[in-house]
Design a protein around this motif. Structure first.
Motif, mmCIF file in Angstrom:
data_model
loop_
_atom_site.group_PDB
_atom_site.id
_atom_site.type_symbol
_atom_site.label_atom_id
_atom_site.label_comp_id
_atom_site.label_asym_id
_atom_site.label_seq_id
_atom_site.Cartn_x
_atom_site.Cartn_y
_atom_site.Cartn_z
ATOM 1 N N LEU A 118 0.837 -1.192 0.000
ATOM 2 C CA LEU A 118 0.000 0.000 0.000
ATOM 3 C C LEU A 118 0.880 1.253 0.000
ATOM 4 N N LEU B 231 -11.706 4.516 -6.543
ATOM 5 C CA LEU B 231 -12.055 3.706 -5.378
ATOM 6 C C LEU B 231 -13.134 2.700 -5.744
ATOM 7 N N PHE C 73 -7.680 1.833 -5.969
ATOM 8 C CA PHE C 73 -7.743 1.103 -4.705
ATOM 9 C C PHE C 73 -8.933 0.148 -4.735
ATOM 10 N N LEU D 135 -11.054 -1.649 -2.337
ATOM 11 C CA LEU D 135 -11.311 -1.517 -0.901
ATOM 12 C C LEU D 135 -12.254 -2.635 -0.470
ATOM 13 N N TYR E 246 -3.781 -0.874 -5.868
ATOM 14 C CA TYR E 246 -3.617 -1.226 -4.465
ATOM 15 C C TYR E 246 -4.832 -2.005 -3.980
ATOM 16 N N TYR E 247 -4.595 -2.822 -2.952
ATOM 17 C CA TYR E 247 -5.655 -3.645 -2.370
ATOM 18 C C TYR E 247 -5.587 -3.526 -0.851
ATOM 19 N N ARG E 248 -6.739 -3.187 -0.252
ATOM 20 C CA ARG E 248 -6.839 -3.107 1.210
ATOM 21 C C ARG E 248 -8.095 -3.834 1.667
ATOM 22 N N TRP F 72 -10.763 5.014 3.915
ATOM 23 C CA TRP F 72 -9.745 5.380 2.919
ATOM 24 C C TRP F 72 -9.397 6.858 3.030
ATOM 25 N N TRP G 272 -5.613 7.855 3.501
ATOM 26 C CA TRP G 272 -4.859 8.256 2.307
ATOM 27 C C TRP G 272 -5.410 9.520 1.616
#
Length: 621
Positions: free
Chosen positions: A10, A124, A158, A160, A190-192, A208, A212
């Motif tokens: 991340l 997102l 991202f 999410l 990115y992966y969260r 998020w 960020w």
């Protein structure tokens, strides 16, 4: 739970505060530029609302004359109010479409004049127990399209995840690592995954922002089924960059990918009738537009400062999150001084629709729960009148269902006269039981025809507006194919309407008594339902339909209710048919799939094979 290995992939955190808003106090964001009054929008609103109000008053005056004979009763007043209220929304749709026709004839009225400044934009995509190959396939196609297009803005995506199913979460991580390995470091993906899905999608986005958000001037919010071309994303980013007054800019998501009877019906209506309606809406909404929760770009700091949502108290006193948050967030942004705009002419913004009638109803129940919450917020301090209108409109759309069901029951119970008329107002044989006015007179028949004409007018006018939007009949398979599709859609809409009315009434009652418990993952490809499930799900419609049919056969119920009775009696077979694959009602995107759609399907197939362990590490070109 997010593993340490994924946390290391991340970007560095850049926290941004997002305070909860107070609905009992006004709020003005000092960072919002002072915006001059938009007098043109006031003019458009007069053109949109005045004809609807005048037509409604005229119809009410005519029908009041019918009821005046023998004195006015409470029942008559109830009937008149219900009919007038519904007729207003019908005519308001017509006036909005007419306004849209005028708008489509002026192609450049929403051109941007401000200077273009580079922005860092986050894409997102919140997900919750979705098919990973589907989600990451869409994500890759959008990122690659943006990379090929170029431009002044920088984009990071991202994923999410709020996924609770561990097997699905592992597949998400597998798909993410496969994409990172194949795409290299040039594209930022990115992966969260959150440990807890607190406050669901609202909490997912706000988490998020708080971690960020300070690194990004704009954030483009997507749904799991969202698919946008690079040019559509770039157009939204450019519009936000050029308009320093804008806090949110919404695109018009176009339905795509439907294969079932119900899905194609929805998709055709959206693609054909939605253009003129959306154009008219953008005119009278002006800077007080609405937000539909996805396929929209938002100024990150404005959203963080103005749109933090508190909890609400339910009728039982329990705290609950705001479900249909998007309408409320739009109202909060406008309250704080930021413009909320709608740009319906941006092409290449797509989403999908439920495949079956039951899947649509299950989603509609969740929307009903969220929209009825708006009644608790509509009186919030500082909201613009148009923001309150959007909130009220969403709630009224569901509250009218039980009211019209009550009207249907009243109409059925008041019976028929023994005289020669089809329907009369008072039966001389039984003066205590009111019925409808004499519909054999030409003026009464003309009024009924007017109501039906107003119902069909938005569809017909919108179809006539297609050339103004640059669309050709060849895109729909030719003129004959287009007319067949249009007639099919109208007939299906008539058949499904009474079923949806009953189900929306049930949705209202489920929400009031607390049976509806919030969001659940949507069956993107459509559920498979047994005959037993169909019969249980549509038991009320079937019962009402049988009762109406029996009443009509025995002469106790007006023959005018035959179409409604037929629809309700056939609820189970119609619901079963809704999920069947069909080749009709094709839109231009069915006949020639957009390149972004083809790319997404290619990547989805590859990722599905990678997840299953049956495909190559790198996709074939």
């Amino acid at each position: 739970m997010q593993s340490k290995s994924f946390s290391s992939l991340l970007p560095p955190e850049a926290p941004l505060e997002m305070p909860e808003q107070d609905f009992s106090a006004e709020f003005r964001d000092q960072a919002a530029p002072q915006s001059p009054r938009d007098r043109k929008t006031t003019f458009w609103r007069v053109l949109a609302f005045s004809p609807a109000m005048m037509a409604t008053l005229s119809l009410s005056w005519v029908m009041q004359g019918w009821f005046a004979v023998g004195g006015t009763t409470v029942l008559e007043i109830v009937l008149l109010v219900l009919i007038a209220f519904n007729f207003f929304w019908i005519t308001f749709s017509v006036s909005t479409v007419l306004l849209g026709l005028y708008g489509l004839s002026h192609r450049n009225w929403q051109t941007e004049d401000g200077s273009l400044s580079p922005m860092r934009v986050a894409l997102l995509m919140p997900v919750y127990n979705e098919a990973p190959a589907y989600v990451f396939g869409n994500a890759r196609s959008m990122l690659e399209d943006l990379q090929a297009l170029g431009g002044v803005h920088q984009y990071d995506m991202f994923i999410l995840s709020d996924t609770r199913d561990e097997e699905t979460a592992q597949q998400e991580q597998h798909a993410f690592l496969a994409l990172k390995q194949d795409m290299g470091t040039e594209i930022n993906l990115y992966y969260r995954r959150r440990d807890e899905n607190t406050a669901r999608k609202v909490g997912n986005i706000s988490d998020w922002i708080r971690r960020w958000g300070a690194n990004y001037e704009g954030m483009l919010v997507l749904d799991a089924d969202s698919l946008m071309t690079g040019r559509a994303i770039q157009s939204l980013a450019n519009a936000l960059s050029r308009d320093p007054h804008a806090g949110l800019i919404q695109s018009l998501p176009q339905l795509i990918g439907a294969q079932s009877v119900f899905g194609r019906m929805q998709q055709f209506a959206n693609g054909i009738y939605g253009l003129a309606l959306a154009e008219g809406l953008s005119r009278w909404a002006g800077h007080e537009g609405n937000y539909w929760g996805h396929n929209a770009i938002i100024r990150t700091r404005a959203f963080a400062s103005c749109a933090g949502l508190p909890s609400l108290r339910s009728l039982t006193g329990r705290e609950q999150i705001i479900m249909s948050h998007d309408f409320v967030e739009a109202g909060l942004l406008r309250r704080a001084g930021w413009r909320v705009r709608f740009l319906p002419r941006i092409r290449g913004s797509y989403e999908e629709t439920p495949a079956t009638l039951i899947d649509h109803i299950l989603r509609d129940r969740r929307w009903c729960q969220g929209n009825l919450q708006h009644l608790q917020i509509i009186g919030a301090r500082g909201f613009h009148a148009m923001s309150r209108f959007h909130l009220a409109h969403g709630a009224i759309g569901y509250l009218m269902a039980p009211l019209w069901f009550a009207l249907l029951v009243i109409w059925a119970l008041i019976g028929r006269d023994d005289g020669p008329s089809v329907i009369t107002y008072f039966s001389e044989a039984n003066p205590t039981r009111p019925s409808w006015p004499d519909m054999s007179e030409p003026r009464h028949v003309l009024v009924i025809l007017l109501i039906y004409a107003m119902l069909l007018a938005p569809k017909i006018l919108s179809a006539l507006a297609l050339p103004m939007a640059g669309r050709k009949m060849t895109e729909f398979g030719g003129f004959r194919a287009f007319i067949r599709s249009m007639v099919t859609e109208i007939l299906l809409a008539i058949l499904f309407a009474p079923i949806l009315m009953v189900q929306q009434m049930l949705a209202v009652f489920r929400t009031i008594i607390g049976l509806q418990k919030g969001w659940a993952p949507q069956a993107r490809s459509g559920g498979r339902y047994s005959l037993r499930t169909l019969m249980t799900f549509h038991a009320l419609e079937t019962f009402v339909g049988v009762a109406l049919t029996a009443g009509i056969a025995l002469g106790f119920v007006s023959f005018w209710l035959v179409p409604i009775a037929l629809s309700l009696v056939l609820a189970v077979p119609l619901s079963a048919i809704s999920g069947l694959r069909v080749a009709s009602m094709k839109t231009a995107e069915d006949l020639k799939a957009p390149a972004i759609r083809q790319a997404a399907q290619h990547h989805q197939t590859w990722l599905d094979q990678v997840i299953r362990g049956t495909g190559p590490v790198h996709p074939a070109e």
